[in-house]
Design a protein around this motif. Structure first.
Motif, PDB file in Angstrom:
ATOM      1  N   GLN A 115       0.835  -1.211   0.000  1.00 27.58           N
ATOM      2  CA  GLN A 115       0.000   0.000   0.000  1.00 27.58           C
ATOM      3  C   GLN A 115       0.862   1.251   0.000  1.00 27.58           C
ATOM      4  N   ARG A 165       1.110   4.004  -3.098  1.00 23.70           N
ATOM      5  CA  ARG A 165       0.709   5.399  -2.856  1.00 23.70           C
ATOM      6  C   ARG A 165       1.859   6.381  -3.039  1.00 23.70           C
ATOM      7  N   SER A 186      -8.087  -3.890  -0.853  1.00 19.07           N
ATOM      8  CA  SER A 186      -7.091  -2.814  -0.786  1.00 19.07           C
ATOM      9  C   SER A 186      -6.993  -2.083  -2.122  1.00 19.07           C
ATOM     10  N   THR A 238      -9.832   0.210  -2.444  1.00 19.11           N
ATOM     11  CA  THR A 238      -9.600   1.405  -1.618  1.00 19.11           C
ATOM     12  C   THR A 238      -8.681   2.388  -2.316  1.00 19.11           C
ATOM     13  N   HIS A 239      -7.630   1.888  -2.967  1.00 20.29           N
ATOM     14  CA  HIS A 239      -6.752   2.758  -3.746  1.00 20.29           C
ATOM     15  C   HIS A 239      -7.536   3.488  -4.832  1.00 20.29           C
ATOM     16  N   CYS A 270     -10.694   4.180  -5.003  1.00 16.79           N
ATOM     17  CA  CYS A 270     -11.674   5.140  -4.466  1.00 16.79           C
ATOM     18  C   CYS A 270     -11.017   6.317  -3.756  1.00 16.79           C
ATOM     19  N   SER A 271      -9.689   6.322  -3.658  1.00 16.98           N
ATOM     20  CA  SER A 271      -9.009   7.430  -2.973  1.00 16.98           C
ATOM     21  C   SER A 271      -9.079   8.724  -3.767  1.00 16.98           C
ATOM     22  N   LEU A 299      -6.793   9.882  -5.811  1.00 13.17           N
ATOM     23  CA  LEU A 299      -5.473  10.395  -6.170  1.00 13.17           C
ATOM     24  C   LEU A 299      -5.047   9.777  -7.499  1.00 13.17           C
ATOM     25  N   GLU A 316      -2.187   7.001  -7.880  1.00 12.42           N
ATOM     26  CA  GLU A 316      -2.574   5.817  -7.120  1.00 12.42           C
ATOM     27  C   GLU A 316      -3.730   5.082  -7.795  1.00 12.42           C
ATOM     28  N   VAL A 317      -4.707   5.826  -8.286  1.00 14.61           N
ATOM     29  CA  VAL A 317      -5.850   5.209  -8.960  1.00 14.61           C
ATOM     30  C   VAL A 317      -5.402   4.514 -10.239  1.00 14.61           C
ATOM     31  N   TYR A 377     -18.344   5.381  -6.987  1.00 18.88           N
ATOM     32  CA  TYR A 377     -17.348   6.439  -6.810  1.00 18.88           C
ATOM     33  C   TYR A 377     -16.819   6.950  -8.151  1.00 18.88           C
ATOM     34  N   ASN A 423     -15.368  10.683  -9.047  1.00 22.89           N
ATOM     35  CA  ASN A 423     -14.016  11.140  -8.746  1.00 22.89           C
ATOM     36  C   ASN A 423     -12.981  10.610  -9.736  1.00 22.89           C
TER      37      ASN A 423
END
Length: 1300
Positions: free
Chosen positions: A430, A434, A466, A469-470, A472-473, A475, A478-479, A510, A513
Motif C-alpha cells: 500500500q 501510494r 485494498s 480502496t486505492h 476510491c481514494s 489520487l 494511485e488510482v 465512486y 471522482n
C-alpha cells in the motif's frame, strides 16, 4: 553421584586386585565375612534413614518421608557427624546405599520422588512434592565428599538401565545433579561429566550437555565452554545441545566471541534442523558493540534459498499453488521466528539488520533473506523498526537493487512462511503504490500481484479490497496504478477474480471522482468479469446495464458522458472473446445492441454527446475489431448546403473539377440560422449535422479504413488535399469593424478549420508516400498560419468561448479563457478631460490585450495530436515534379518544415512529455485538469512515450545542431551581434523558441524517473549512445570560453562543478592521461601565470585564476588514479617491459613534480589541502608499485632510476616544506594531513635504502641535516635528519625527512 557396588564380572580391575587376598582365605570364611559386613552397612543405612524420617519401601512402592526435606537433610548430617564411628560411619552409610541400589527396583525407587507418609501420624508439615532419595542425600555435604559423585562408575549403571520399561533412567539420573544448593568440588565434577560425554551414546551426550548449565557452578563455565566448543567442531550431531548449553553459560566476552566465530564458520554446513538453534545462539549472545559486524556476517552466510527443495520450485514455476514441505518450511519458519524474537527485544539487532541490508550495493548480492527480514522488521510493533524497513525497502527498490525477480523467488519458495507476514506485505505494498515516486510504484504492484496469486482466499479478498480502496481514494497516480493492476489480475487470473467481483462492482458508486481514462479502465475490468464466465458474471451484467442506462438517461452532461464511455467499453470484452474463439464475426448480444441504440438516441440532440460517442468508438477501434461499426455507417451522413463560399487550402489543383470539399461554412451557418428562406423545403427538413462531430466522425472513419485495408488510406486520401469551404480571411484585417456575433462566428470558423486540419494530420502522418508527406507538411503550415490569424481574431473578441474539441471532460472542468475587463463610463459625472483620459487608458488596455493574446490558454479547445504526428519531425526536404496537360515536367515543388512548424510540433511534444514523463506534484486541495486534451496519450504507457522519444533523439539532435549552426552563422555574419539591423525579428524569435524547446524536450526526456528502473536501463543506454555519438571531445569544451547569454564569462559554484565534470570526463577518456596532464600543467598553467589578473590561458580558455583549483584538483586526482593502474613489476619482466614501465613512471613523476611546484605560486589554503592529500596518495602508490620496479631494474637502468629519484626528490622536499608551513600556520585543516604524509615520507626513505641494499649499493645511502622551512624557504626550526642518495660518486639530495 553415589557409588554403586560393582559386580566382579563387570569390574575386571578390582577382581585382579583382590585375587591374592582371596587365595589365602578359604571360600567359606570369605563369604561369611562379606554377608556380615553387608548386613552391618545395610543396618547403618536403613537406621540413619529411619531416624532421619524416611522409610524405605520395596518393589514398585515409592519411599515415604514424614518430615520436611530440609529437616531430613539436617538430621542425616547430625546423625553422621555426631556418631562415635565418624567418619567411618559415612563410608558405611554410602556402602549401605550402594548395596541397596544394586537391586534395579530399589534403584528406581531411589531415583523417583518420595511420597509423604499419611497412614498414621501428622503429615501436615510435609509438602505435597518431595525430591528423590538420591537427590536428598546429594544435598548432604558429608555424603557429597564421600561419594564424590563418581560419574565414571555411574556410566555402567546408566547403560544397564537405558530405556527400561519405557523410563529413561539416564535422564532421571542426570536430573538428580541439577540445581544442587552446593557442590563441594565443582571442577572435579565438571571434568568427570565431560569424560562421560566423550564415551556416552549420542542421546545421553545430549542430555548431559543440556544439563550442564544447571549442574555446574559459574566458576566452571568458561572451562566447560572451551571443551564444548571443541566438541562442536568435532561432532555436528551435538550442535543443538551444545549451543543450548552455551547460551545458558556465563562466559567472558572474548571466549563468547571465539565460540560464536566457530559457530559462524559451520553455518553453511549444518543441517537445516539445526539452523534455528544456531541463529538463535548467534543473535542472543551478541553485544551492542558487535551487533553490526555479527549480523552482517550472519546475513552473508545464511542461505535460506538452499532450504527449498527443487520439486517445490519447479511446481511454483508451473503456476501451481504452492504446497510446501512441512520440514523445510517449518525450519525456515523457526529461523525467521528466531530473528523476529531477536529484533523485537533488542533494538541494536534490528538496527544492525537494517544497516547490513542497506550496505549491500550490488544487485546480485541481495538475497531472499533480505526481503524476509524486512518483512519481519515491519511486523515488529516498534515504530523505528517499521519505519526503517519501509525506508530501506524504498531505497533499494528505487536504486534497482531489490527487483521483481527477487520478490518472485521469495514468494515461490516461502509462501507458507510469508503467509504469517501478510499484514506487513499488504501494508508495504500500500505504501509503495501510494508513493509519489514512480520508480517504486511497480514494485508495490508486484507485491500485490504475487500475494494474490500465492496466498489463500482470505488474502486474495484483502488484496482486492485494498486495490478498491486505492481506486476510491481519488489520487490520480494511485488510482491509475491500482486500476492497471486490477486489469492484469482479471486477465491473468479470471476465475479467481470472478469470486471477488462484488468488491470491484462497488467502485461504480465512486465514478464521479474518476477521470475518463480511469472510467474506461474500470468498465474494461467490469466487462471482463461480467462476460468472462456467464454463470458467475450475469449479476454484474445486470448491474452494469442498469447503471449505464441510468446515466445515459440523465440530463446532466457529466453523467451522460460516463454512460457513453461505459456503453462503448462494454463492447470491448465481448469483441475480444468473439475474436479469440472464432475467425468470423459473431453478432453481439441483444443487450449490447440495445445499449448502442440507446446511446444513439441519447446523443442525437447533443452534438457533444455524439462527438464523444464517435471518439470513444475510435479509441476502442484502436484496440480491437468491432463489426458493429459497419451497421453505423448507413445512419451517418453529411449534407452540403448550397451557400456561396470560397474553396480554400486546396492541395489537389489538378482535381478541382469533380472533386470534393469540406463544406464547413454552410454547416456552421446552419446552426446559427435555424430557418433559411432561400433553402428548398426538402433541404430544410433534412437533419443538420453539427460541425462539432466533423473531426470525431472523420477519426472514426479513418480508423475503420485502416483496419479494413491494413493501414492503407487510399480510399479516403482525397480528404487530405481537398479544399475546405471558408470565407475570405481578408476580413480579419477589418475584424474590429465587425459586430460581436460576426467576430465570434469568425473565431468559431477558425477553430473548426484548425481542428479539421489537426485530425487530418493525425490520419495521414504515418503514410510513407512522399507526396502524402508533402501534403501533411503543407497542412502543418496551414495550421501555423491559421493560428496566427486566430490570435488576431481572438484579440478583437474578448470573452469568446471556443467550441469544445475534447468531449470526455465535464464542461464545468474546462479551462476558463482569458478575458479583458473593459471599464465602462460611470454616468455623466466628470469633465471631458477625465472622459478622454479614460478612453485613452481603455484603448491602451485593449492594445495590450491584442498584443498579449496567446493560444496557450486555448489548448483544450484544439483536437489532440497523436504521438505518431511527432514522426513528421524526421521529414527533411520533400519535393515533387508538377506535370502539365501533356505530362511534361512543368516545375518542381519543394516543401520542408519551417521554424513555425518546428515550434508547433515541439510545443506539442513538450506538453506530452510533461504529462507522461514528468512527475506530478500532488495538490490535494486543488482540482487539476491536466488530463484535458490527452485522451489519446493516456492510452499509452510512459514506457511507450519514452521509447518514442529515444527513437526521435537523432532527429532532435540534428535540429539542435541546425539551430546552433544558424546562430553561429548569424553571429559571424553580423560580427558577433545577434540582433543586428536587417535580421528578421520574427524568424529570430522562432529559431530561439525552437532552440529552447529542443533543450527542454531533451531535459524532460532524460529526467524521466523510469530510467532509474533496471528494466529501462537499456533504453537509457540507447539514448545516451545517441548523444555520445554527437558530442565533441572533452578537450574541445575546455579549449573554448564559456560565456553567459550576456557575453560575460561564466563563474560561480555551478560553473565550477560543470567544469570539474567535463575535465574529469576528458582526462578519464583520453588515450594518454600523462600527456594530457602534462599539456595542461606544462602549457596551460604557464600561460595563465603570464596573463593579466583577469586573463586566462590561450590553450585552455576555461583555465582562469578562479578555476585554477578545479584544474589542479582534477589533474592531481586523475594522476593518482592513473599511476595506480600501472601494472605491478615482476622479477621476470623482460628488458623492454621494464623500460616501458620506467618511462611511464618517469612521466608520472615529472607531472607530479610540476603540480607540486605550483604551490609556490598558488599557495591558497584549498590548493595546499589538495596537494597534501593527493601527494600522500601518490607517494603511497609509488611505494607499492614503483619501488618494486626500481628493485628489479636498478642494475640494468641505473641512469633512468637515478633521474627518476632525482626528480622525485624535489617533489618530496616541497611536500616537507608544506608540512612545516602547515604546522607554523597552525591550521587544523592542513595539519590533519601532516602525520600520514610524514609517515609515508619516512617509509620512502627506508624503502630506498632497502632498494640500495638489495642491489649492493648500501654505501650510496647516508644521512645529513635538512633545515625545516616553510613555503617561502625561511629557516624556522632545528635541523632535522634527511637522507641523501649517491650513485657513481655523485650525490643526490633526497629531501625525505625522517619523523621528528
Amino acid at each position: 553421584m553415589l557409588r554403586k557396588k560393582r559386580r566382579s564380572s563387570v569390574d575386571e580391575g578390582d577382581r585382579s586386585a583382590e585375587s591374592k587376598s582371596k587365595k589365602s582365605r578359604s571360600t567359606g570364611r570369605a563369604a561369611k565375612s562379606t554377608v556380615q559386613d553387608e548386613a552391618v552397612r545395610r543396618n547403618v543405612f536403613t537406621q540413619v534413614l529411619r531416624e532421619a524420617g524416611i522409610a524405605l519401601r520395596q518393589s514398585n512402592t515409592p519411599n515415604e518421608i514424614d518430615v520436611d526435606q530440609a529437616v531430613f537433610q539436617k538430621r542425616v548430617h547430625q546423625l553422621l557427624r555426631k556418631s562415635p564411628q565418624y567418619p567411618n560411619v559415612s563410608i558405611e552409610f554410602v556402602s549401605g546405599l550402594e548395596s541397596h541400589i544394586e537391586d534395579q527396583e530399589n534403584f528406581k525407587n531411589c531415583l523417583l520422588p518420595c511420597v509423604p507418609r499419611s497412614s498414621d501420624g501428622d503429615s501436615s508439615s510435609v509438602c505435597s512434592y518431595q525430591e528423590s532419595l538420591i537427590r536428598l542425600l546429594l544435598g548432604v555435604e558429608i555424603l557429597q565428599v564421600c561419594t564424590n559423585f563418581c560419574p565414571l562408575e555411574l556410566k555402567l549403571s546408566l547403560q544397564l538401565f537405558m530405556g527400561e520399561n519405557g523410563v529413561n533412567i539416564p535422564r532421571i539420573i542426570v536430573n538428580q545433579l541439577k540445581w544442587l544448593d552446593r557442590i563441594m568440588d565443582s571442577k572435579d565434577l565438571a571434568g568427570k561429566l565431560m569424560e562421560l560425554v566423550s564415551v556416552a551414546p549420542v542421546e545421553l551426550q545430549r542430555d548431559i550437555i543440556v544439563s550442564l548449565p544447571e549442574i555446574l557452578e559459574d566458576s566452571q563455565h568458561n572451562d566447560v565452554a572451551q571443551e564444548l566448543n571443541s566438541l562442536l567442531q568435532q561432532n555436528t550431531q551435538l550442535t543443538v545441545p551444545v549451543l543450548d548449553a552455551l547460551s545458558s553459560l556465563n562466559l567472558n566476552p572474548a571466549l563468547l566471541a571465539e565460540v560464536r566465530s566457530g559457530v559462524m564458520a559451520t553455518l553453511t554446513a549444518v543441517s537445516l534442523e539445526d539452523l534455528p538453534v544456531i541463529v538463535k545462539f548467534i543473535l542472543h549472545t551478541v553485544s551492542a558493540s558487535e551487533a553490526n559486524e555479527v549480523v552482517s556476517d550472519l546475513r552473508k552466510k545464511l542461505e535460506l534459498e538452499f532450504c527449498v527443495s527443487p520439486a517445490l520450485t519447479q511446481a511454483s514455476q508451473q503456476c501451481v499453488k504452492f504446497t510446501s514441505s512441512s520440514d523445510n518450511q517449518g525450519c525456515v519458519g523457526l529461523v525467521l521466528d528466531t530473528i523476529k524474537s531477536a529484533v523485537r527485544f533488542q533494538k541494536t539487532i534490528s538496527e544492525a539488520w537494517l544497516k547490513a541490508i542497506e550496505n549491500v550495493v550490488e544487485t546480485e548480492d541481495h538475497k531472499v533473506t533480505d526481503l524476509l527480514v524486512l518483512f519481519i522488521l515491519h511486523t515488529v510493533n516498534a515504530n523505528h523498526s517499521r519505519r526503517g524497513a519501509e525506508r530501506v525497502l524504498r531505497i533499494k527498490v528505487r536504486g534497482g537493487q531489490i527487483r521483481e525477480t527477487l520478490l518472485q523467488r521469495t514468494f515461490r519458495g516461502y509462501a507458507d512462511v510469508m503467509r504469517n507476514y501478510f499484514p506487513s506485505i499488504l501494508s508495504l505494498a500500500q505504501g509503495l503504490l501510494r508513493s509519489p515516486d514512480p520508480c517504486v510504484v511497480p514494485f508495490g504492484a508486484h507485491m500485490y500481484k504475487h500475494a494474490f496469486s500465492t496466498f489463500d482466499s482470505y488474502c486474495q479478498q484483502e488484496v482486492v479490497s485494498s486495490l478498491v480502496t486505492h481506486i476510491c481514494s481519488g489520487l490520480g497516480g494511485e488510482v491509475d496504478a491500482a486500476l492497471e493492476l486490477l486489469c492484469e489480475l482479471v486477465v491473468q487470473r479470471p476465475d479467481e477474480m470472478a469470486l471477488y467481483a462484488v468488491f470491484v462492482k462497488g467502485i461504480l458508486d465512486y465514478m464521479e471522482n474518476l477521470t475518463p481514462q480511469q472510467i474506461r479502465r474500470l468498465f474494461c475490468v467490469l466487462s471482463s468479469l461480467a462476460f468472462g464466465k456467464e454463470q458467475q458474471g450475469s449479476h454484474i451484467q445486470d448491474d452494469m446495464h442498469i447503471v449505464i442506462r441510468k446515466q445515459l438517461s440523465s440530463t446532466v452532461s457529466k453523467y451522460k458522458r460516463i454512460g457513453i464511455i461505459g456503453a462503448v467499453m462494454v463492447q470491448h470484452v465481448p469483441s475480444k472473446i468473439n475474436m479469440s474463439r472464432v475467425c468470423v464475426s459473431v453478432r453481439p448480444s441483444v443487450q449490447v445492441m440495445a445499449l448502442l441504440e440507446l446511446v444513439k438516441s441519447c446523443s442525437e440532440g447533443s452534438p457533444e454527446a455524439a462527438a464523444l460517442y464517435y471518439d470513444e468508438l475510435s479509441n476502442l477501434l484502436q484496440t480491437c475489431t468491432l463489426d458493429l461499426l459497419v451497421q453505423l455507417f448507413p445512419h451517418m451522413s453529411f449534407f452540403n448546403f448550397p451557400f456561396p463560399a470560397a474553396a480554400m487550402y486546396n492541395l489537389d489543383e489538378d482535381e478541382s473539377q469533380g472533386g470534393i470539399a469540406i463544406n464547413l461554412l454552410p454547416l456552421l451557418f446552419s446552426l446559427l440560422i435555424p430557418v433559411i428562406p432561400c433553402l428548398p423545403p426538402t433541404v430544410r427538413q433534412q437533419r443538420r449535422v453539427s460541425p462539432l462531430c466533423l473531426a470525431s466522425f472523420f477519426r472514426l472513419l479513418r480508423l475503420c479504413e485502416e483496419n479494413q485495408h491494413k493501414g492503407d488510406l487510399e480510399e479516403i486520401d482525397a480528404l487530405l488535399g481537398c479544399p475546405i469551404m471558408l470565407t475570405d480571411l481578408d476580413v480579419v484585417e477589418k475584424v474590429e469593424s465587425l459586430s460581436k456575433p460576426e467576430r465570434e462566428f469568425l473565431c468559431s470558423l477558425l477553430f473548426y478549420t484548425i481542428n479539421w486540419f489537426r485530425e487530418v494530420v493525425n490520419a495521414f502522418c504515418h503514410q510513407k508516400d512522399p507526396e502524402m508527406k508533402m501534403k501533411v507538411v503543407t497542412r502543418l503550415q496551414n495550421i501555423t498560419y491559421l493560428q496566427t490569424v486566430l490570435e488576431r481574431a481572438l484579440a478583437a473578441t474578448p470573452g469568446f468561448v471556443p467550441p469544445p474539441a475534447n468531449f470526455d471532460g465535464d464542461v464545468s472542468e474546462r479551462p476558463v479563457v482569458p478575458s479583458v475587463a473593459i471599464p465602462g463610463k460611470k454616468g455623466n459625472k466628470g469633465t471631458e478631460a477625465d472622459e478622454s483620459q479614460q478612453e485613452c487608458s481603455l484603448k491602451e488596455k485593449e492594445k495590450e490585450f491584442r498584443l498579449g493574446v496567446s493560444l496557450a490558454s486555448y489548448r483544450p479547445f484544439f483536437r489532440e495530436l497523436d504521438v505518431e504526428v511527432l514522426g513528421v519531425l524526421q521529414c527533411g526536404l520533400l519535393s515533387r515534379s508538377l506535370l502539365d496537360t501533356e505530362l511534361h515536367s512543368r516545375e518542381r515543388e519543394e516543401v520542408q518544415l519551417g521554424p513555425a512548424e518546428l515550434v508547433f510540433l515541439l510545443e506539442d511534444m513538450l506538453r506530452k512529455l510533461d504529462f507522461s514523463l514528468a512527475p506530478v506534484k500532488r495538490a490535494p486541495f486543488l482540482k487539476s485538469d491536466r488530463s484535458v486534451g490527452f485522451s489519446h496519450l493516456q492510452q499509452k504507457s510512459p514506457q511507450d512515450i519514452a521509447i518514442s522519444c529515444v527513437q526521435l533523439l537523432p532527429t532532435l539532435c540534428a535540429h539542435l545542431e541546425n539551430c546552433h549552426n544558424h546562430f553561429q552563422a548569424l553571429i559571424s555574419a553580423n560580427q558577433g551581434v545577434v540582433d543586428a539591423p536587417g535580421v528578421d525579428e520574427n524568424d529570430h524569435q522562432l529559431m530561439s523558441s525552437v532552440y529552447q524547446l529542443l533543450l527542454q524536450v531533451l531535459h524532460t526526456t532524460f529526467s524521466w524517473t523510469g530510467f532509474c528502473q533496471h528494466e529501462h536501463h537499456s533504453k537509457l543506454k540507447s539514448a545516451l549512445a545517441v548523444l555520445a555519438g554527437r558530442l565533441k571531445e572533452g578537450e574541445a569544451y575546455l579549449q573554448q570560453e564559456w560565456v553567459t547569454p550576456t557575453g560575460e564569462r561564466e563563474r560561480g559554484v555551478k560553473h565550477n562543478e560543470a567544469l570539474q565534470a567535463v575535465l574529469s570526463i576528458y582526462l578519464e577518456r583520453t588515450g594518454d592521461v600523462l600527456r594530457a596532464v602534462e599539456e595542461i600543467v606544462g602549457e596551460g598553467i604557464p600561460e595563465l601565470m603570464n596573463a593579466a589578473k583577469d586573463g586566462n590561458s590561450k590553450t585552455f580558455p576555461t583555465l582562469t585564476r578562479q578555476t585554477f583549483l578545479v584544474f589542479f584538483r582534477g589533474t592531481m586526482a586523475i594522476l593518482e588514479r592513473s599511476v595506480r593502474r600501472i601494472p605491478a613489476a615482476k622479477q621476470d619482466d623482460s628488458n623492454e617491459v621494464q623500460t616501458e614501465k620506467l618511462l611511464t613512471w618517469n612521466l608520472a613523476v615529472r607531472d607530479f613534480h610540476m603540480l607540486v611546484n605550483l604551490v609556490k605560486v598558488f599557495d591558497s589554503r584549498p590548493v595546499l589541502t589538495v596537494c597534501l592529500k593527493y601527494g600522500r596518495l601518490f607517494l603511497e602508490a609509488f611505494l607499492k608499485l614503483g619501488m618494486p620496479l626500481l628493485d628489479y631494474s636498478f642494475k640494468k637502468h641505473k641512469e633512468d632510476v637515478q633521474s627518476l629519484l632525482k626528480t622525485f626528490q624535489l617533489s618530496t622536499r616541497q611536500l616537507h616544506h608544506m608540512c612545516g608551513h602547515s604546522k607554523i600556520r597552525q591550521d587544523t585543516g592542513l595539519t590533519n594531513h601532516v602525520p600520514a604524509l610524514k609517515k609515508s615520507l619516512e617509509q620512502f626513505v627506508y624503502r630506498v635504502k632497502a632498494m640500495l641494499v638489495l642491489n649492493n649499493c648500501q654505501e650510496a645511502f647516508w644521512l645529513g641535516n635538512l633545515k625545516n622551512r616553510d613555503l617561502k624557504v625561511l629557516l624556522h626550526r632545528a635541523a632535522l635528519p634527511y637522507s641523501c642518495l649517491c650513485s657513481g660518486g655523485t650525490f643526490t639530495c633526497s629531501s625525505l625527512c625522517l619523523a621528528g
